[in-house]
Design a protein around this motif. Structure first.
Motif, mmCIF file in Angstrom:
data_model
loop_
_atom_site.group_PDB
_atom_site.id
_atom_site.type_symbol
_atom_site.label_atom_id
_atom_site.label_comp_id
_atom_site.label_asym_id
_atom_site.label_seq_id
_atom_site.Cartn_x
_atom_site.Cartn_y
_atom_site.Cartn_z
ATOM 1 N N PHE A 19 -23.712 -9.040 -12.293
ATOM 2 C CA PHE A 19 -24.953 -9.772 -12.067
ATOM 3 C C PHE A 19 -25.292 -9.967 -10.595
ATOM 4 C CE2 PHE A 19 -24.087 -11.047 -16.493
ATOM 5 C CZ PHE A 19 -25.278 -10.602 -17.047
ATOM 6 N N SER A 20 -24.342 -9.715 -9.696
ATOM 7 C CA SER A 20 -24.647 -9.827 -8.262
ATOM 8 C C SER A 20 -25.066 -8.487 -7.672
ATOM 9 C CB SER A 20 -23.427 -10.358 -7.501
ATOM 10 O OG SER A 20 -22.366 -9.416 -7.565
ATOM 11 N N HIS A 21 -25.112 -7.451 -8.512
ATOM 12 C CA HIS A 21 -25.521 -6.108 -8.082
ATOM 13 C C HIS A 21 -24.570 -5.519 -7.039
ATOM 14 C CE1 HIS A 21 -29.162 -6.618 -10.388
ATOM 15 N NE2 HIS A 21 -29.347 -7.779 -9.781
ATOM 16 N N VAL A 22 -23.318 -5.904 -7.103
ATOM 17 C CA VAL A 22 -22.297 -5.360 -6.219
ATOM 18 C C VAL A 22 -21.767 -4.087 -6.849
ATOM 19 C CG1 VAL A 22 -19.971 -5.722 -5.301
ATOM 20 C CG2 VAL A 22 -21.627 -7.588 -5.277
ATOM 21 N N ARG A 23 -21.592 -3.069 -6.030
ATOM 22 C CA ARG A 23 -21.014 -1.818 -6.520
ATOM 23 C C ARG A 23 -19.606 -1.687 -5.972
ATOM 24 N NH1 ARG A 23 -26.321 1.826 -5.682
ATOM 25 N NH2 ARG A 23 -27.355 1.104 -7.553
ATOM 26 N N LEU A 24 -18.697 -1.397 -6.834
ATOM 27 C CA LEU A 24 -17.305 -1.242 -6.451
ATOM 28 C C LEU A 24 -16.899 0.192 -6.759
ATOM 29 C CD1 LEU A 24 -14.700 -2.625 -5.490
ATOM 30 C CD2 LEU A 24 -14.231 -3.131 -7.891
ATOM 31 N N HIS A 25 -16.530 0.928 -5.730
ATOM 32 C CA HIS A 25 -16.147 2.328 -5.901
ATOM 33 C C HIS A 25 -14.675 2.487 -5.545
ATOM 34 C CE1 HIS A 25 -20.304 3.770 -6.263
ATOM 35 N NE2 HIS A 25 -20.578 2.793 -5.419
ATOM 36 N N GLY A 26 -14.053 3.423 -6.143
ATOM 37 C CA GLY A 26 -12.653 3.674 -5.839
ATOM 38 C C GLY A 26 -12.252 5.046 -6.329
ATOM 39 N N GLY A 27 -11.068 5.398 -5.978
ATOM 40 C CA GLY A 27 -10.558 6.682 -6.409
ATOM 41 C C GLY A 27 -9.167 6.887 -5.846
ATOM 42 N N PRO A 28 -8.490 7.890 -6.342
ATOM 43 C CA PRO A 28 -7.130 8.143 -5.862
ATOM 44 C C PRO A 28 -7.131 8.698 -4.433
ATOM 45 C CG PRO A 28 -7.819 9.871 -7.364
ATOM 46 C CD PRO A 28 -8.917 8.847 -7.358
ATOM 47 N N ALA A 29 -6.129 8.308 -3.692
ATOM 48 C CA ALA A 29 -5.925 8.849 -2.345
ATOM 49 C C ALA A 29 -4.684 9.736 -2.400
ATOM 50 C CB ALA A 29 -5.717 7.718 -1.342
ATOM 51 N N PRO A 30 -4.816 11.013 -2.064
ATOM 52 C CA PRO A 30 -3.677 11.934 -2.177
ATOM 53 C C PRO A 30 -2.685 11.799 -1.019
ATOM 54 C CG PRO A 30 -5.571 13.102 -1.336
ATOM 55 C CD PRO A 30 -6.025 11.696 -1.619
ATOM 56 N N VAL A 31 -2.235 10.573 -0.782
ATOM 57 C CA VAL A 31 -1.362 10.295 0.361
ATOM 58 C C VAL A 31 -0.078 11.110 0.300
ATOM 59 C CG1 VAL A 31 -0.048 8.491 1.531
ATOM 60 C CG2 VAL A 31 -2.323 7.994 0.626
ATOM 61 N N ARG A 32 0.543 11.128 -0.849
ATOM 62 C CA ARG A 32 1.834 11.830 -0.971
ATOM 63 C C ARG A 32 1.706 13.317 -0.667
ATOM 64 N NH1 ARG A 32 5.665 8.428 -3.172
ATOM 65 N NH2 ARG A 32 4.809 6.658 -4.290
ATOM 66 N N ARG A 33 0.542 13.868 -0.878
ATOM 67 C CA ARG A 33 0.336 15.288 -0.590
ATOM 68 C C ARG A 33 0.429 15.579 0.905
ATOM 69 N NH1 ARG A 33 -5.377 17.701 -1.817
ATOM 70 N NH2 ARG A 33 -5.474 18.863 0.090
ATOM 71 N N PHE A 34 -0.076 14.669 1.724
ATOM 72 C CA PHE A 34 -0.127 14.887 3.168
ATOM 73 C C PHE A 34 1.021 14.234 3.938
ATOM 74 C CE2 PHE A 34 -4.569 14.994 1.703
ATOM 75 C CZ PHE A 34 -4.887 16.296 2.074
ATOM 76 N N LEU A 35 1.687 13.257 3.340
ATOM 77 C CA LEU A 35 2.684 12.470 4.044
ATOM 78 C C LEU A 35 3.833 13.277 4.654
ATOM 79 C CD1 LEU A 35 3.185 9.596 4.908
ATOM 80 C CD2 LEU A 35 4.452 9.234 2.805
ATOM 81 N N PRO A 36 4.489 14.169 3.925
ATOM 82 C CA PRO A 36 5.611 14.901 4.529
ATOM 83 C C PRO A 36 5.201 15.679 5.785
ATOM 84 C CG PRO A 36 5.630 15.192 2.157
ATOM 85 C CD PRO A 36 4.334 14.508 2.500
#
Length: 81
Positions: A19-36
Motif C-alpha cells: 500500500f505504500s507503493h514501495v518496490r522491493l527487488h532482489g536476486g541471487p549474487a554469484p559471489v562464490r563464482r568470482f570469489l576464488p
C-alpha cells in the motif's frame, strides 16, 4: 542464503509495502563464482581492493557519520569507542 546487508531473520511487512507503493527487488549474487579468482588476485597483489572505510569517527559522533553517508560525503564510516 540471505539478503545482502540484511540479517537472515528479517521480516518484511508485505501489506505495508504494497500500500505504500514501495518496490522491493532482489536476486541471487554469484559471489562464490568470482570469489576464488578475486582472492587469488588480491593475495598475489595483482589488484588492491582498496580500503573499506573512508571516514573514521568516535562512537559519540554516530549521528554525524549517518549524515555524512546520507549526504554522500562518506561511503562507509568506522565508529570507534
Amino acid at each position: 542464503m540471505g539478503p545482502f546487508g540484511v540479517t537472515h531473520d528479517v521480516r518484511l511487512p508485505g501489506m505495508e509495502l504494497f500500500f505504500s507503493h514501495v518496490r522491493l527487488h532482489g536476486g541471487p549474487a554469484p559471489v562464490r563464482r568470482f570469489l576464488p579468482e578475486l582472492v587469488d588476485l588480491i593475495t598475489s597483489r595483482q589488484i588492491d581492493p582498496g580500503k573499506v572505510f573512508d571516514l573514521d569517527l568516535p562512537l559519540d559522533r554516530a549521528a554525524e557519520a549517518y549524515r555524512a553517508m546520507d549526504e554522500r560525503r562518506a561511503i562507509k564510516v568506522l565508529l570507534r569507542p
